[in-house]
Scaffold this active site. Sequence first.
Site, short mmCIF file in Angstrom:
data_model
loop_
_atom_site.label_atom_id
_atom_site.label_comp_id
_atom_site.label_asym_id
_atom_site.label_seq_id
_atom_site.Cartn_x
_atom_site.Cartn_y
_atom_site.Cartn_z
N HIS A 29 0.81 -1.09 0.02
CA HIS A 29 0.08 -0.04 -0.12
C HIS A 29 0.94 1.13 0.09
O HIS A 29 1.10 1.68 1.20
CB HIS A 29 -0.93 0.16 1.17
CG HIS A 29 -1.81 -1.39 1.43
ND1 HIS A 29 -1.42 -2.37 1.79
CD2 HIS A 29 -3.17 -1.18 1.03
CE1 HIS A 29 -2.43 -3.23 1.74
NE2 HIS A 29 -3.42 -2.59 1.33
N GLY A 118 -3.29 -3.50 11.71
CA GLY A 118 -3.71 -4.03 10.43
C GLY A 118 -5.15 -3.90 10.56
O GLY A 118 -5.94 -3.44 9.60
N LEU A 120 -8.19 -2.63 11.02
CA LEU A 120 -8.54 -1.02 11.14
C LEU A 120 -9.53 -0.82 12.63
O LEU A 120 -10.23 -1.55 12.95
CB LEU A 120 -9.39 -0.71 10.12
CG LEU A 120 -8.47 -0.59 8.84
CD1 LEU A 120 -9.36 -0.02 7.46
CD2 LEU A 120 -7.16 0.10 8.93
N HIS A 260 -4.06 3.14 -3.68
CA HIS A 260 -4.30 2.86 -2.13
C HIS A 260 -3.35 1.35 -2.04
O HIS A 260 -2.67 1.41 -0.90
CB HIS A 260 -5.89 2.70 -1.80
CG HIS A 260 -5.82 1.99 -0.50
ND1 HIS A 260 -5.86 2.50 0.83
CD2 HIS A 260 -6.02 0.52 -0.30
CE1 HIS A 260 -6.09 1.66 1.43
NE2 HIS A 260 -6.16 0.21 1.05
N ARG A 352 -17.18 -16.81 40.19
CA ARG A 352 -16.96 -15.44 40.16
C ARG A 352 -16.84 -14.87 41.49
O ARG A 352 -16.04 -13.60 41.56
CB ARG A 352 -18.07 -14.73 39.32
CG ARG A 352 -19.29 -14.97 40.16
CD ARG A 352 -20.81 -14.01 39.56
NE ARG A 352 -21.99 -14.15 40.24
CZ ARG A 352 -23.05 -13.41 40.19
NH1 ARG A 352 -22.81 -12.33 39.62
NH2 ARG A 352 -24.06 -13.73 40.78
N SER A 379 -21.67 -7.61 38.92
CA SER A 379 -21.87 -8.90 38.48
C SER A 379 -20.57 -9.71 38.07
O SER A 379 -20.51 -10.89 38.46
CB SER A 379 -22.80 -8.93 36.90
OG SER A 379 -23.96 -8.42 37.32
N GLU A 406 -17.16 -3.21 25.54
CA GLU A 406 -16.40 -4.47 25.62
C GLU A 406 -15.04 -4.42 24.63
O GLU A 406 -13.93 -4.80 25.03
CB GLU A 406 -17.34 -5.79 25.49
CG GLU A 406 -18.36 -5.69 26.71
CD GLU A 406 -19.66 -5.19 25.90
OE1 GLU A 406 -20.69 -5.38 26.58
OE2 GLU A 406 -19.62 -4.37 25.09
N PHE A 432 -20.29 -12.00 26.04
CA PHE A 432 -19.77 -10.86 25.13
C PHE A 432 -18.33 -10.81 24.95
O PHE A 432 -17.93 -9.81 24.37
CB PHE A 432 -20.27 -9.75 26.11
CG PHE A 432 -21.50 -9.48 26.32
CD1 PHE A 432 -22.48 -9.78 25.40
CD2 PHE A 432 -22.34 -9.14 27.77
CE1 PHE A 432 -24.03 -9.51 25.60
CE2 PHE A 432 -23.65 -8.93 27.63
CZ PHE A 432 -24.43 -9.25 26.58
N HIS A 468 -27.98 -14.71 26.41
CA HIS A 468 -26.74 -14.50 27.30
C HIS A 468 -26.06 -15.82 27.80
O HIS A 468 -25.30 -15.64 28.66
CB HIS A 468 -27.42 -13.53 28.66
CG HIS A 468 -27.60 -12.26 28.41
ND1 HIS A 468 -28.32 -11.69 27.38
CD2 HIS A 468 -27.15 -11.13 29.15
CE1 HIS A 468 -28.31 -10.32 27.44
NE2 HIS A 468 -27.48 -10.15 28.36
#
Length: 655
Positions: A29, A118, A120, A260, A352, A379, A406, A432, A468
């Site tokens: 590029h 790399g 983006l 480009h 947890r 949580s 996140e 998540f 979830h």
Amino acid sequence: MNVTPNEKLMANAIRALAMDAVQKANSGHPGMPMGMADVATVLFNRFMRIDPAAPKWADRDRFILSAGHGSMLIYAINHLLGYADMDMDQIRAFRQMGARTAGHPEYGHAEGIEMTTGPLGQGIATSVGFALAERLANARFGDDLVDHYTYVIAGDGCLMEGISHEAIDMAGHMKLGRLIVMWDDNKITIDGDTEVATSTDQMARFAASGWHVQACDGHDPEAIAAAIEAARQDPRPSMIACRTIIGFGAPNKQGGHDVHGAPLGAEEIAAARAFLGWTWEPFEIPAEVYEGWHAIARRGAEAHAHWQGRLAASPHRAEFEAAQDGAVPALGPAIEAYKAKLSAEAPKVATRKASQMALDVVNAAVPTSIGGSADLTGSNLTKSKGMKSVTADDFSGNYIHYGVREHGMAAAMNGIALHGGFKPYGGTFFVFSDYCRPSIRLAALMGVPAIYVMTHDSIGLGEDGPTHQPVEHLAVSRAIPNLSVIRPADAVETAEAWEMAMTSRTTPTMLVLSRQNLPTLRTAHTSENLTAKGAYLMRDPEGRQITLIATGSEVEIAMKAADMLSAEGIEAAVVSAPCFEAFAAQPEDYRAAVLGDGPRIGIEAALRMGWDAFLGREDGFIGMTGFGASAPAPALYAHFNITAEAVVAKAKAMI
């Protein structure tokens, strides 16, 4: 501010090396390096404080090429500055096997590359962590030891990626005034003019998030310098819209999307040489250009020497050097004593909660620990006793409220770890991890030991339902090379998992933790960190007939099933397998002894995919085959037949 009269010549050297290297590789590029050469030259010549002879100097300015496809920009600069590992042979070998000059900048492949870019948006998002770490360190050690900037070159693609919004929102909220982003505003993407895909007013977007915003002509050195100086003086993070011409210097192709991501071709390179007045042969740099760039390196070496003097005289020297080293000598004995206490008291808690309990020990023993959560502190239970929130007005704390970001959290954690001096961890729900995965993958690729606290790990989270309930996430996470995925079965394994995570140097760690309470199964204290073996025999009867292998909350089910089988005269061994990656690294004879010769059953409230290290085609598996449902956890385990009774029935059928 340092000025030399030949900045245009210095910039044209970048252009020449970029077009020649891309042409020789027949790949790459050239457009961005040629377009941003003036901006980069002014930045390095007048502002950057680095010492190529000491690439890891702790108080250096950081330069992040978020638009990593333009990698020849940083390779050319590092060659011209005189980095020892970036000679002209490396430039000639651009994009070739074994060269340090990979197609995109790769952390660890060459000095002077602060992170792998790399994908983006990752650079600008990770830069938030770099800038945040600078302020955290400054609050602890003062201006004498910590006083540097993070500079970023980002393109249109970086700003279109969704993670950029998380990043600029967080940076603005935290008032990270040492972060300066130079946007390559060339109005070109691969598909053509940016107007085909976006009409966002980027300057207004940054301003709305609390940034200092300017625009300048990206080919006018004085305008560029004035904008950077103004940015340095403003207490807010800064974005400079540098209006540039992509491929500047290639007279017939500049300004269009064709420049480009493809070589210019011999004819256009000849035209560019004439246009720029560059009379030297390919890969030939005149002495005066080297002198201009080497002067930057000499100034950096002088600044580094002065800093070394301040460090030597500082009352904080030992603490600062220990933070940079990253060793945690007090952690091992603390975890050892804590494990003995857990085995004696045998608490029944969710892992947890066991994680939060362990963090009381970990954070007391590791002063460089920096925790956080993506708006799920109550949580994830990531905040331990005595932790103090980091705010825009007070960076002396050790707990970061990342907000519902996140992906941005995971990228910022990478930046904090890459900056040095801290051990970051951050939490969210395991489901998540999907939103974090690109940044987690980069951490694994770079060898950055970030720690991800992923709670609510299975259908055991219950009523929140299938959106979830992670079922495929263990398999997907285990598929990432160089990522340790640890799903502990009880409070003891959880403490051992934290010891593994905090002592890791080149591997990120993902702790996968339950919502539901689990009994302590390791009631006999062992000094050895058995979790670090990846899998081990928790129950090892004489005359083993079948082996039950489980992780996390399902180890309790395996132990119950083994008791039921024993009552019927069938002897079952139980293997707790908290970390598949660690087990794969064990000697073959150890693995064989743990797994035994007979039939096996895997038990995990997730998909079977990824269990090949433990199970053959003929072996059994008790787990999920699809998505979950909304109901209390006990009802879900019964509905999906993940029970001791199901294990017993399958074992009988297999023997």
